[in-house]
Motif scaffolding. Structure first.
Motif, mmCIF file in Angstrom:
data_model
loop_
_atom_site.group_PDB
_atom_site.id
_atom_site.type_symbol
_atom_site.label_atom_id
_atom_site.label_comp_id
_atom_site.label_asym_id
_atom_site.label_seq_id
_atom_site.Cartn_x
_atom_site.Cartn_y
_atom_site.Cartn_z
ATOM 1 N N SER A 85 0.814 -1.216 0.000
ATOM 2 C CA SER A 85 0.000 0.000 0.000
ATOM 3 C C SER A 85 0.848 1.266 0.000
ATOM 4 C CB SER A 85 -0.887 0.020 1.243
ATOM 5 O OG SER A 85 -0.078 0.167 2.406
ATOM 6 N N ASN A 131 1.538 2.634 2.735
ATOM 7 C CA ASN A 131 1.021 3.352 3.899
ATOM 8 C C ASN A 131 1.438 2.702 5.210
ATOM 9 O OD1 ASN A 131 -0.417 4.990 2.146
ATOM 10 N ND2 ASN A 131 -2.279 3.739 2.307
ATOM 11 N N HIS A 153 -11.021 6.060 19.621
ATOM 12 C CA HIS A 153 -12.004 7.125 19.512
ATOM 13 C C HIS A 153 -12.413 7.548 20.922
ATOM 14 C CE1 HIS A 153 -15.402 9.544 18.718
ATOM 15 N NE2 HIS A 153 -16.263 8.663 19.177
ATOM 16 N N LEU A 168 -8.413 14.914 19.803
ATOM 17 C CA LEU A 168 -7.247 14.070 20.055
ATOM 18 C C LEU A 168 -5.940 14.684 19.553
ATOM 19 C CD1 LEU A 168 -7.427 11.469 21.539
ATOM 20 C CD2 LEU A 168 -7.332 10.245 19.386
ATOM 21 N N PHE A 169 -5.970 15.240 18.339
ATOM 22 C CA PHE A 169 -4.723 15.756 17.770
ATOM 23 C C PHE A 169 -4.260 17.017 18.490
ATOM 24 C CE2 PHE A 169 -6.981 13.589 14.319
ATOM 25 C CZ PHE A 169 -6.094 12.544 14.157
ATOM 26 N N LEU A 171 2.549 11.948 16.619
ATOM 27 C CA LEU A 171 2.226 11.984 15.192
ATOM 28 C C LEU A 171 3.236 12.799 14.397
ATOM 29 C CD1 LEU A 171 -1.631 12.293 14.930
ATOM 30 C CD2 LEU A 171 -0.176 10.433 14.124
ATOM 31 N N GLY A 214 5.105 11.151 11.478
ATOM 32 C CA GLY A 214 4.952 11.835 10.192
ATOM 33 C C GLY A 214 6.297 12.124 9.543
ATOM 34 N N GLY A 267 2.908 7.087 3.038
ATOM 35 C CA GLY A 267 1.757 7.822 3.546
ATOM 36 C C GLY A 267 1.438 7.330 4.944
ATOM 37 N N LEU A 268 0.692 8.151 5.702
ATOM 38 C CA LEU A 268 0.348 7.814 7.089
ATOM 39 C C LEU A 268 -1.169 7.674 7.154
ATOM 40 C CD1 LEU A 268 1.703 9.948 10.071
ATOM 41 C CD2 LEU A 268 -0.380 8.630 10.149
ATOM 42 N N LEU A 269 -1.651 6.458 7.331
ATOM 43 C CA LEU A 269 -3.098 6.239 7.335
ATOM 44 C C LEU A 269 -3.625 6.187 8.772
ATOM 45 C CD1 LEU A 269 -5.707 5.700 5.745
ATOM 46 C CD2 LEU A 269 -5.183 3.260 5.867
ATOM 47 N N LEU A 270 -4.414 7.201 9.142
ATOM 48 C CA LEU A 270 -4.993 7.250 10.477
ATOM 49 C C LEU A 270 -6.325 6.513 10.487
ATOM 50 C CD1 LEU A 270 -4.442 11.021 11.310
ATOM 51 C CD2 LEU A 270 -3.302 9.085 12.391
ATOM 52 N N LEU A 271 -6.464 5.618 11.452
ATOM 53 C CA LEU A 271 -7.706 4.859 11.573
ATOM 54 C C LEU A 271 -8.147 4.914 13.030
ATOM 55 C CD1 LEU A 271 -6.151 2.036 9.499
ATOM 56 C CD2 LEU A 271 -8.244 3.201 8.785
ATOM 57 N N PHE A 272 -9.446 4.903 13.243
ATOM 58 C CA PHE A 272 -9.960 5.024 14.601
ATOM 59 C C PHE A 272 -10.549 3.702 15.045
ATOM 60 C CE2 PHE A 272 -9.828 9.140 12.682
ATOM 61 C CZ PHE A 272 -9.335 9.950 13.698
ATOM 62 N N ARG A 312 -4.477 -2.064 3.019
ATOM 63 C CA ARG A 312 -4.597 -0.648 3.346
ATOM 64 C C ARG A 312 -3.321 -0.159 4.021
ATOM 65 N NH1 ARG A 312 -10.139 1.108 6.019
ATOM 66 N NH2 ARG A 312 -9.738 3.031 4.873
ATOM 67 N N SER A 319 -8.363 17.334 13.911
ATOM 68 C CA SER A 319 -9.338 16.748 14.836
ATOM 69 C C SER A 319 -10.730 16.774 14.212
ATOM 70 C CB SER A 319 -9.344 17.501 16.171
ATOM 71 O OG SER A 319 -8.166 17.258 16.888
ATOM 72 N N LEU A 377 -8.131 8.145 7.257
ATOM 73 C CA LEU A 377 -7.597 9.472 6.929
ATOM 74 C C LEU A 377 -6.142 9.289 6.510
ATOM 75 C CD1 LEU A 377 -7.988 12.475 9.419
ATOM 76 C CD2 LEU A 377 -6.210 12.297 7.719
ATOM 77 N N LEU A 420 -2.707 10.717 5.542
ATOM 78 C CA LEU A 420 -1.896 11.932 5.559
ATOM 79 C C LEU A 420 -0.735 11.773 4.595
ATOM 80 C CD1 LEU A 420 -1.639 12.539 9.396
ATOM 81 C CD2 LEU A 420 -2.872 13.946 7.756
ATOM 82 N N LEU A 421 -0.580 12.769 3.721
ATOM 83 C CA LEU A 421 0.511 12.744 2.753
ATOM 84 C C LEU A 421 1.217 14.088 2.800
ATOM 85 C CD1 LEU A 421 -1.852 11.194 0.167
ATOM 86 C CD2 LEU A 421 0.249 10.051 0.880
ATOM 87 N N PHE A 422 2.504 14.079 2.565
ATOM 88 C CA PHE A 422 3.272 15.316 2.655
ATOM 89 C C PHE A 422 3.697 15.755 1.267
ATOM 90 C CE2 PHE A 422 3.497 13.125 6.628
ATOM 91 C CZ PHE A 422 3.348 14.142 7.563
ATOM 92 N N ARG A 439 -5.384 5.479 -3.870
ATOM 93 C CA ARG A 439 -4.954 5.658 -2.478
ATOM 94 C C ARG A 439 -5.981 6.505 -1.734
ATOM 95 N NH1 ARG A 439 1.180 7.216 -1.647
ATOM 96 N NH2 ARG A 439 0.958 5.956 0.220
#
Lengths: 344, 344
Positions: A63, A65, A72, A78-79, A88, A92, A101-106, A123, B89, B102, B104-106, B123
């Protein structure tokens, strides 16, 4: 797939190194002699070998990622908490510098999260678990992940399972240092406002608190140990009880800056002078720590470095499975920052 | 694909509603009469229709991810800035409540980012662009994205292209309110420490600043307009010049809280008393705003709500392309928070 493997062999042959070395150079995994690095890069260039690790990841059905799985928590931004935002930022930076890429999941902490499906559906290639706690649902999810030998790392929460990778800070030492600092200031009656007991770092702080007191020959007094949940509001709420106990307190050690800020706010509203009436040492060294009045003496936790290290170790593992250690176990050191809240 | 379409038709038929209504109910896109909602859900359940929007996304060859593309800023812990952390957030909450991830890509702001490839390689299904500026490389990337009619939204940065979707705050009004508040306090000589000129919100703040002064019959004096880059350090650095100009200043309006905190720190180190020697109004209403001494009067920007709205609008667009407006254009209101830094 075949084309890529053949090419790596060709590059290795032309550069006169092993295939593993080619892979280490092209994925930026050090240390590496500069002359070897240059030789490999030149050979790769001559053979038009794909230099971009992520592009070749895609070709291998990956992927590109790194997953970050967060709990949650209703109503919490949270951020915007120092803990998550710094972790993060570190993750990052590692991810960005390798083109991932950085895939955030809850996840819902009350049910067993199906981590494995993230890998199965491509994913993510690896994941970092943030904010895990000791609830059975959480540890069951993590245990399953470990049993499948998928690349992952838990942040700052210990589990009994030796197959669980972890990057954490040494909160026993950090808390010991905080309390020892107060003892050095002449305090004998030192309270403790700890955070939620479902986090192993809360138990660790308790261990450090007790060790410092016992070493100094001070009896641990459970009547001056308070519990919050790491939020500012919980600090405000506990101010009532701390104010009532002021007669038997010289100082208080608080499990994070947010609770300390709330506690100080609550105490000041009751007419308390700080640090004259109560010395305070907090934990985290967040941005706010130096802005409060008085500025907070606090234990700096290297969250950014922890996040960066966990991500780097996982991406290294992905790039070179054969040569990297599969289970990560890193404990980083904290540092006491002395400001005015612990007395002048 | 066919199976899914047939099913939606069947659910619509059984519930006695249109296919668009089925899709709106199952994807949680309101408003919707409760009786209709219940009828659709019961029909869906009876036909074993997939209720999970993301699961069906995958079946249609979607990623289930909303992309968030951030600029890479060396040495800055991006997630630890109030601006980014609150936006994220809000975006995170919208994404989580619909079962999306979510990603995140730079991007490197100095080169044209290839947004379209994110969609092509599946993606992301849509993306939000954070921290965009007026550099040609940035607008060229955004223009290409708009030309391809891919679902995206730019956050808080205006572009001339009417096909560019945007969610922003009304910084002209916010700045006007800030300066008018100072005029109401009797100030006539009001300086302005603005942020970097490559952001449209910096121009907007300048417009609001000028409007308030002109309306009050006060000449704009360019010699008391200063420039920083929204960092705390830039606020500290400008303290020298502001201190030199104290004789001609009653007050200063500062483009964000971080610069204001740096400026106040720098001024205090030179022996300035605040707000007696200089009244300050800042911008953002970050967590730190109420912790400084004196606490900051500041313009609250609804970053969380902006992020949430942008993400919700994009996910709505994905769920129901036929009924949603393709170009998003939302401007949210700010709110002045009065504290002690602007005088008692």
């Amino acid at each position: 797939m075949n084309r890529l493997l053949t090419n790596r062999k060709e590059v290795a042959k032309l550069a006169g190194v092993s295939e593993a070395t080619v892979s280490r150079v092209l994925n930026g995994i050090g240390p590496m002699k500069e002359s070897t690095r240059v030789r490999v890069l030149e050979a790769a260039k001559r053979l038009n070998y794909e230099l971009n690790a992520v592009a070749s990841s895609f070709a291998r059905g990956r992927s590109g990622n790194l997953g970050v799985v967060l709990p949650h928590v209703p109503k919490v931004h949270l951020f915007s908490t120092y803990y998550f935002s710094e972790l993060l930022s570190g993750i990052g930076e590692a991810v960005r510098s390798r083109g991932y890429g950085l895939l955030l999941l809850f996840r819902d902490p009350s049910s067993v999260y199906d981590y494995a499906s993230l890998y199965r559906t491509q994913r993510v290639d690896a994941c970092i678990v943030l904010g895990a706690n000791a609830a059975e649902s959480e540890s069951e999810g993590i245990d399953r992940l470990a049993a499948e030998k998928l690349p992952f790392c838990v942040m700052d929460q210990r589990f009994d399972n030796p197959l669980v990778s972890i990057v954490a800070a040494d909160h026993v030492q950090g808390s010991y240092d905080a309390v020892k600092h107060l003892i050095g200031k002449g305090c004998r009656n030192i309270g403790f406002l700890n955070g939620s007991p479902q986090y192993s770092n809360s138990w660790d702080r308790m261990t450090g608190y007790r060790q410092a007191l016992e070493e100094a020959g001070i009896r641990v007094d459970d009547s001056i140990v308070y519990e919050g949940n790491y939020s500012r509001t919980s600090g405000i709420n506990v101010a009532e009880a701390v104010y009532r106990d002021l007669g038997k307190l010289d100082a208080i050690f608080v499990g994070n800056d947010r609770m300390a800020i709330g506690l100080m706010q609550g105490l000041r509203e009751k007419g308390c002078r700080l640090p004259e009436d109560l010395k305070v040492v907090a934990y985290d060294d967040s941005d706010s720590a130096s802005l409060t009045e008085p500025p907070l003496t606090t234990v700096k936790v290297p969250f950014y470095e922890m996040g960066k290290l966990a991500a780097e170790r996982l991406l290294t593992l992905l790039a070179d499975k054969d040569n990297a250690e599969p289970v990560i176990n890193e404990i980083l050191q904290t540092e006491l920052k002395v400001r005015k809240s612990s007395g002048i």
